[in-house]
Design an enzyme around this catalytic site. Structure first.
Site, PDB file in Angstrom:
ATOM      1  CE  LYS A   1       8.670   1.402  -4.626  1.00 52.66           C
ATOM      2  NZ  LYS A   1       8.071   2.251  -3.586  1.00 52.66           N
TER       3      LYS A   1
ATOM      4  CD  GLU B   1      -0.062  -2.090   3.881  1.00 53.59           C
ATOM      5  OE1 GLU B   1       0.879  -1.992   3.080  1.00 53.59           O
ATOM      6  OE2 GLU B   1       0.079  -1.862   5.101  1.00 53.59           O
TER       7      GLU B   1
ATOM      8  N   GLY C   1       0.216   1.299  -3.280  1.00 53.03           N
ATOM      9  CA  GLY C   1       0.162   0.681  -4.601  1.00 53.03           C
ATOM     10  C   GLY C   1       1.050   1.304  -5.660  1.00 53.03           C
TER      11      GLY C   1
ATOM     12  CB  ALA D   1      -0.903   0.016   1.235  1.00 52.32           C
TER      13      ALA D   1
ATOM     14  CB  CYS E   1      12.206   5.582   0.847  1.00 57.40           C
ATOM     15  SG  CYS E   1      11.004   5.506   2.169  1.00 57.40           S
TER      16      CYS E   1
HETATM   17  N1  SAM Z   1       5.235  -0.290  -1.825  1.00 57.89           N
HETATM   18  C1  SAM Z   1       4.355   0.783  -1.435  1.00 57.89           C
HETATM   19  C2  SAM Z   1       4.181   1.723  -2.594  1.00 57.89           C
HETATM   20  O1  SAM Z   1       5.008   1.748  -3.486  1.00 57.89           O
HETATM   21  O2  SAM Z   1       3.149   2.426  -2.634  1.00 57.89           O
HETATM   22  C3  SAM Z   1       4.875   1.497  -0.203  1.00 57.89           C
HETATM   23  C4  SAM Z   1       5.110   0.564   0.938  1.00 57.89           C
HETATM   24  S1  SAM Z   1       5.626   1.337   2.410  1.00 57.89           S
HETATM   25  C5  SAM Z   1       7.255   1.742   2.090  1.00 57.89           C
HETATM   26  C6  SAM Z   1       5.773  -0.006   3.488  1.00 57.89           C
HETATM   27  C7  SAM Z   1       4.471  -0.699   3.844  1.00 57.89           C
HETATM   28  O3  SAM Z   1       4.778  -1.756   4.767  1.00 57.89           O
HETATM   29  C8  SAM Z   1       3.447   0.179   4.529  1.00 57.89           C
HETATM   30  O4  SAM Z   1       2.251   0.187   3.781  1.00 57.89           O
HETATM   31  C9  SAM Z   1       3.237  -0.456   5.897  1.00 57.89           C
HETATM   32  O5  SAM Z   1       1.890  -0.444   6.333  1.00 57.89           O
HETATM   33  C10 SAM Z   1       3.707  -1.877   5.679  1.00 57.89           C
HETATM   34  N2  SAM Z   1       4.188  -2.523   6.923  1.00 57.89           N
HETATM   35  C11 SAM Z   1       4.387  -1.967   8.148  1.00 57.89           C
HETATM   36  N3  SAM Z   1       4.787  -2.892   9.027  1.00 57.89           N
HETATM   37  C12 SAM Z   1       4.857  -4.059   8.377  1.00 57.89           C
HETATM   38  C13 SAM Z   1       5.198  -5.386   8.746  1.00 57.89           C
HETATM   39  N4  SAM Z   1       5.577  -5.674   9.994  1.00 57.89           N
HETATM   40  N5  SAM Z   1       5.136  -6.346   7.816  1.00 57.89           N
HETATM   41  C14 SAM Z   1       4.749  -6.043   6.551  1.00 57.89           C
HETATM   42  N6  SAM Z   1       4.430  -4.810   6.136  1.00 57.89           N
HETATM   43  C15 SAM Z   1       4.469  -3.826   7.038  1.00 57.89           C
END
Ligand code: SAM
Length: 510
Positions: free
Chosen positions: A115, A138, A113, A111, A236
């Site tokens: 990527k 997500e 989305g 999320a 990031c």
């Molecule tokens: N890939 C997304 C995009 O391009 O729009 C952005 C992803 S963001 C960097 C990381 C995501 O990892 C967040 O949506 C967050 O809710 C989720 N996240 C947080 N803790 C997590 C966990 N323990 N295991 C898996 N995902 C987690």
């Protein structure tokens, strides 16, 4: 910007003589990006109709720098899903994952989305073929809803949107995916310039906490990759504890995973090689006696994107591969034997298989469509998908809602999911009402019966997008219409007596 003291000192240690230039980048204007949705239009065709000035982002084949003052989020093309607005560096991870049509792809932290929409477009599994499978996962239920919206806006029909922890998915999908993207939750140091609130939430403890979570996530991901499959790890952030040291940890735990040289040729000057283990030890990031102090691996294939060396924010990206001779079965034990098959069906479908026309009560039933319902849907799709046959075996109905499941759908038993495939619409008494997702997933094109297409300058488009009725006195044939801008669909309308009743969902209006 008032950068935290500990952060400054870490960055000085990392960057050495580049540090002043890096600091100066905080006072430079940021550049914004737009990524074309190839499911709807080719980048070349978009360049011809773009209302905005575009400059190609060198490390992408469908990304452009765009000026925010042109308000690309307000243009009807945005509502038609022609592009996603994305930070330029964040386009790199999906670019380097070699996704092909027919693959089983997992985006583990998906999320909202940014990527996943690109991965889905590369899978090119449109309606009615729906080849391949994108599992977009997500962990946060609220963020998963935004993810689903963006996938629907892009017209991605072969996605399974799940709301699970990586460990739970790992139990379900051992050695299952051809390609995996792990865009891990991180301390966000590369986003300080874009979003100062990320900086306020930063602390050295947060870096450590993220690092622990990333290790777990990446191990789960590695165990879901099939032998010969590819995986991207990205963050990031600049902290080596969340970047290089996570790769070192993974490589020390899984000897069937190897790092692949960074594959992008365009924009090479924007990428710097990752720090190697020896340097990280010397600089004190890897402490003597710690678990990684003895680990050595060549990390030069991974890259960092620095804001002072590129037209984008900070990012870290690495491409990994699972060797063919991996020990999937041994490591994952019995779970691997239970690997879901492409033809498997899940808890929402297993009761009634295709072809079994049960007489389950209409309300609350789950299973396949009755012949009558197939007829209503058939009449509808004949108008909007002329000449295309929808595979009846993949149609499912739950509480009157009709879904088209992906060809490579898998067992959903014990997995929390928001969507398995494409939500087509709802069976009402003696009729079928199409969904917004169905509108967006149909192949674009002019001249198909049942479409009304406006030019983006036509005020009627704005009236429609705001939820208003559109007057079309010259049109005589009542019924459902796909409302389009330049042939790209925006949503449904129902014509009656020269007035088009607006069927755009409230959440999709502008
Ligand atoms: N890939 C997304 C995009 O391009 O729009 C952005 C992803 S963001 C960097 C990381 C995501 O990892 C967040 O949506 C967050 O809710 C989720 N996240 C947080 N803790 C997590 C966990 N323990 N295991 C898996 N995902 C987690």
């Amino acid at each position: 910007m008032h950068l935290p003291e500990e952060y400054r000192s870490d960055m000085e240690r990392l960057l050495g003589e580049d540090y002043p230039q890096f600091l100066a980048s905080y006072d430079m204007p940021r550049r914004n990006g737009l990524r074309v949705n190839r499911l709807k239009i080719s980048p070349e065709a978009f360049e011809k109709i773009s209302p905005f000035e575009l400059e190609r982002i060198p490390w992408t084949d469908n990304g452009y720098y765009v000026d925010w003052r042109d308000q690309p989020a307000r243009h009807p093309y945005y509502s038609a899903g022609l592009y996603y607005l994305q930070e330029p560096s964040a386009m790199a991870p999906a670019q380097i994952l070699p996704v092909s049509p027919g693959d089983r792809v997992l985006d583990l932290c998906a999320a909202p989305g940014g990527k996943a929409t690109e991965l889905g477009a590369r899978l090119a599994g449109g309606v009615p073929a729906q080849e391949g499978l994108l599992v977009a996962n997500e962990i946060s239920a609220q963020r998963a809803r935004a993810l689903l919206h963006n996938l629907e806006l892009f017209g991605i029909a072969n996605a399974l949107v799940t709301n699970e922890s990586p460990a739970r998915l790992q139990e379900r999908f051992p050695c299952y995916f051809d390609k995996i993207l792990v865009d891990a939750p991180c301390s966000g140091e590369g986003m300080f310039r874009k979003d100062p609130s990320v900086m306020k939430a930063w602390s050295p403890e947060k870096v450590d906490a993220c690092s622990a979570v990333q290790r777990e996530i990446l191990l789960s991901a590695a165990d879901m990759l099939r032998p010969g499959g590819y995986m991207v790890y990205s963050t990031c952030t600049f902290a080596p504890q969340e970047d290089e040291m996570i790769l070192l940890y993974l490589l020390s735990q899984r000897d069937d995973i190897e790092l692949v040289p960074f594959p992008l040729s365009g924009g090479r000057e924007s990428f710097s090689p990752a720090f190697d283990a020896g340097w990280l030890r010397e600089a004190g990031f890897i402490e003597p006696g710690s678990a990684l102090s003895e680990v050595d691996a060549d990390l030069s294939g991974a890259v960092r994107i620095w804001p002072h060396r590129s037209g984008g924010e900070g990012h870290f990206t690495a491409l990994l591969r699972k060797k063919e001779e991996d020990a999937c079965g041994e490591r994952t034990g019995k779970a691997a034997e239970n690997r879901p098959s492409a033809a498997g069906t899940g808890n929402r479908t297993s009761a009634v298989r295709a072809g079994n026309k049960t007489s389950a009560a209409r309300k609350g039933r789950a299973g396949s469509l009755t012949r009558e319902e197939e007829r209503y849907l058939g009449a509808f799709s004949e108008r909007f998908l002329p000449g295309c046959e929808i595979d009846q075996n993949r149609l499912e109905i739950h509480d009157q809602k009709v879904y088209l499941t992906p060809a490579a759908s898998s067992s959903m038993r014990s997995v929390a999911f928001l969507r398995n495939g494409l939500y087509l619409g709802e069976m009402k008494k003696n009729r079928f009402e199409p969904s917004q997702a169905f509108a967006m997933a149909l192949p674009p094109g002019d001249g198909i019966r049942g479409r009304i297409s406006f030019s983006p300058e036509d005020d009627q488009v704005l009236v429609y997008l705001r939820g208003g009725e559109v007057k079309l006195p010259q049109m005589k044939e009542n019924g459902w219409y796909l409302v389009c801008v330049d042939g790209f669909q925006l949503g449904w309308g129902k014509l009656s007596g020269g007035t088009l009743k607006n069927k755009l969902l409230a959440a999709w209006r502008s």
